[in-house]
Every structure is written in C-alpha cells, then in structure tokens.
Write an enzyme that holds these catalytic residues in place. Structure first.
Site, short mmCIF file in Angstrom:
data_model
loop_
_atom_site.label_atom_id
_atom_site.label_comp_id
_atom_site.label_asym_id
_atom_site.label_seq_id
_atom_site.Cartn_x
_atom_site.Cartn_y
_atom_site.Cartn_z
N SER A 55 0.97 -1.14 -0.12
CA SER A 55 0.10 -0.13 -0.10
C SER A 55 0.99 1.28 0.14
CB SER A 55 -0.89 -0.15 1.36
OG SER A 55 -1.58 1.15 1.39
N HIS A 56 0.40 2.33 -0.35
CA HIS A 56 1.11 3.68 -0.32
C HIS A 56 1.09 4.26 1.17
CE1 HIS A 56 0.75 3.43 -4.84
NE2 HIS A 56 1.18 4.40 -4.89
N SER A 57 0.28 3.51 1.64
CA SER A 57 0.37 3.90 3.37
C SER A 57 0.60 2.87 4.25
CB SER A 57 -1.10 4.65 3.59
OG SER A 57 -1.26 4.60 4.88
N ASP A 65 -2.77 -1.73 -3.47
CA ASP A 65 -3.84 -0.65 -3.55
C ASP A 65 -4.03 0.12 -4.64
OD1 ASP A 65 -1.60 0.87 -3.17
OD2 ASP A 65 -2.33 1.99 -1.31
#
Length: 129
Positions: A8-10, A66
């Site tokens: 995920s980017h987070s 994501d």
C-alpha cells in the site's frame, strides 16, 4: 501455507489490512510493505522485496496492492527474485481488504497458490455480475 504481502502507499493501510486478515487466520504468514523508506506516502521496492522473502515458502506468495504504481513496484520486486521464487509469487488484482481476508482464510485451510488464484478470480467475477 501460502504467504501474503500487502503493498500500500500508506504504511497504516498496509498494517491495518494485515491486522484484519490475521484476525481471520492467525497462523498465515502475512507481511506489510506500506509507504516509503522515509515514512512518506508511496511504495518502496526494497520493502516489497523484503516482505516477499519474509513470507516466502515453496507453497507460494500472493502480493496484493492498493493502486497501480504499487502493482508496478510489486512486479519489479518479483523480477529481482530467483527464477524459482518467481514461479511461486503472484500479484493479484483484487479488492485489497476483501482479497486479503479471503486469501488468508483459504491459505489457513491449506489451499495452494493455484486454487487461491482461481477462487479470487471467481470472487471478482461474482462481484461484477
């Protein structure tokens, strides 16, 4: 048991999805690879490689992501693995949370990589109809 990598980017999203999937299947090897190396939003190729190696077994690894660039980095990470490992790692384009839970449960009951991939494809087709 098939391992799972959440990209995920987070980092918070990746950890949250991992936590949720582990609630459903406590013994499944799941690693998160979220955010960049300097804790910013984005993805990090090295984090993904480390995560794959962390959960890798001959049973295989499923990588979930994501957003599109996370998929691209996951593919690049797989290309950096040995030929033998590459055969056992699949990137699947499914709903991140639902896919992680479904795959974790399937892995926990002994489904192999090929059967998990088929089940996820059916899940996606079912949602579209």
């Amino acid at each position: 048991m098939v391992g799972i990598v959440i990209v995920s980017h987070s980092s918070k999203v990746a950890e949250g999805v991992k936590e949720l999937a582990l609630q459903m299947a406590k013994n499944v090897p799941i690693a998160s690879a979220g955010g960049t190396s300097d804790n910013e939003l984005g993805t990090d190729l090295e984090k993904i490689i480390v995560a794959i190696k962390q959960v890798y077994s001959e049973d295989g690894v499923v990588v979930l992501f994501d957003l599109g660039s996370a998929c691209m980095n996951a593919q690049m990470a797989i290309e950096s693995l040995t030929d033998e490992m590459q055969k056992n790692v699949k990137v699947l384009d499914v709903a991140l949370v639902e896919g992680a839970i479904t795959i974790a449960v399937d892995s926990s009951i002994g489904k192999g990589l090929h059967r998990i991939e088929e089940a996820v494809k059916k899940l996606c087709l079912h949602k579209m109809s």
